[in-house]
Write a protein that holds these residues in place. Structure first.
Motif, PDB file in Angstrom:
ATOM      1  N   LEU A  65      67.742  17.461  31.637  1.00 31.53           N
ATOM      2  CA  LEU A  65      67.010  18.379  32.511  1.00 31.53           C
ATOM      3  C   LEU A  65      65.640  17.793  32.830  1.00 31.53           C
ATOM      4  O   LEU A  65      65.006  17.182  31.968  1.00 31.53           O
ATOM      5  CB  LEU A  65      66.810  19.729  31.819  1.00 31.53           C
ATOM      6  N   ASN A  66      65.170  18.033  34.044  1.00 26.18           N
ATOM      7  CA  ASN A  66      63.810  17.612  34.346  1.00 26.18           C
ATOM      8  C   ASN A  66      62.836  18.647  33.770  1.00 26.18           C
ATOM      9  O   ASN A  66      63.250  19.690  33.269  1.00 26.18           O
ATOM     10  CB  ASN A  66      63.615  17.383  35.857  1.00 26.18           C
ATOM     11  N   GLU A  67      61.568  18.374  33.810  1.00 28.69           N
ATOM     12  CA  GLU A  67      60.564  19.238  33.173  1.00 28.69           C
ATOM     13  C   GLU A  67      60.552  20.648  33.762  1.00 28.69           C
ATOM     14  O   GLU A  67      60.410  21.633  33.037  1.00 28.69           O
ATOM     15  CB  GLU A  67      59.174  18.609  33.284  1.00 28.69           C
TER      16      GLU A  67
ATOM     17  N   LYS B 295      61.935  26.427  33.136  1.00 27.50           N
ATOM     18  CA  LYS B 295      62.600  27.625  33.660  1.00 27.50           C
ATOM     19  C   LYS B 295      63.623  28.168  32.663  1.00 27.50           C
ATOM     20  O   LYS B 295      63.716  29.377  32.462  1.00 27.50           O
ATOM     21  CB  LYS B 295      63.267  27.332  35.002  1.00 27.50           C
ATOM     22  N   VAL B 296      64.403  27.295  32.041  1.00 27.43           N
ATOM     23  CA  VAL B 296      65.383  27.732  31.043  1.00 27.43           C
ATOM     24  C   VAL B 296      64.662  28.340  29.841  1.00 27.43           C
ATOM     25  O   VAL B 296      65.057  29.391  29.329  1.00 27.43           O
ATOM     26  CB  VAL B 296      66.301  26.566  30.608  1.00 27.43           C
ATOM     27  N   SER B 297      63.598  27.711  29.411  1.00 21.39           N
ATOM     28  CA  SER B 297      62.806  28.229  28.290  1.00 21.39           C
ATOM     29  C   SER B 297      62.254  29.615  28.612  1.00 21.39           C
ATOM     30  O   SER B 297      62.348  30.543  27.799  1.00 21.39           O
ATOM     31  CB  SER B 297      61.664  27.258  27.973  1.00 21.39           C
TER      32      SER B 297
END
Length: 110
Positions: A12-14, A19-21
């Protein structure tokens, strides 16, 4: 002998990681879990959610705003009323899988 051609996993990119976090942080709140569970099968107004959860309208509105900010719920105006529902089937799936996982875990410990 053939050389193994393993597929490289795309990380995943930053922005995606953040966003997932944020999504999991928002879902982690027990009040928001109650709201998402209440919206799991139908769209409801703030007043209906308030009645089902026995909470103040301002508390419900605040939590709905947080859920809406991370695209977990959407709203729809019908006349003077605003109805809330889960944003899409992905939210429904994530939520149901989490519930299934917890319930499965409980069954395995009995």
């Amino acid at each position: 002998m053939k050389e193994c051609s393993c597929m490289q996993i795309k990380l995943l990119n930053e922005i995606e990681k953040q966003k997932v976090s944020n999504l999991f942080k928002v879902i982690a709140d027990p009040t928001r879990i109650d709201i998402l569970y209440t919206l799991k099968d139908s769209r409801l107004s703030v007043s209906e959610i308030k009645d089902k959860l026995n909470m103040s309208q301002s508390a419900i509105s605040h939590q709905l705003r947080v859920l809406k900010d991370v695209n977990l719920v959407k709203d729809e105006r019908v006349g003077k009323n605003i109805f809330y529902s889960l944003s899409d089937n992905h939210v429904y799936d994530i939520f149901n899988q989490a519930i299934d996982h917890v319930r499965e875990e409980e069954c395995n410990h009995e």
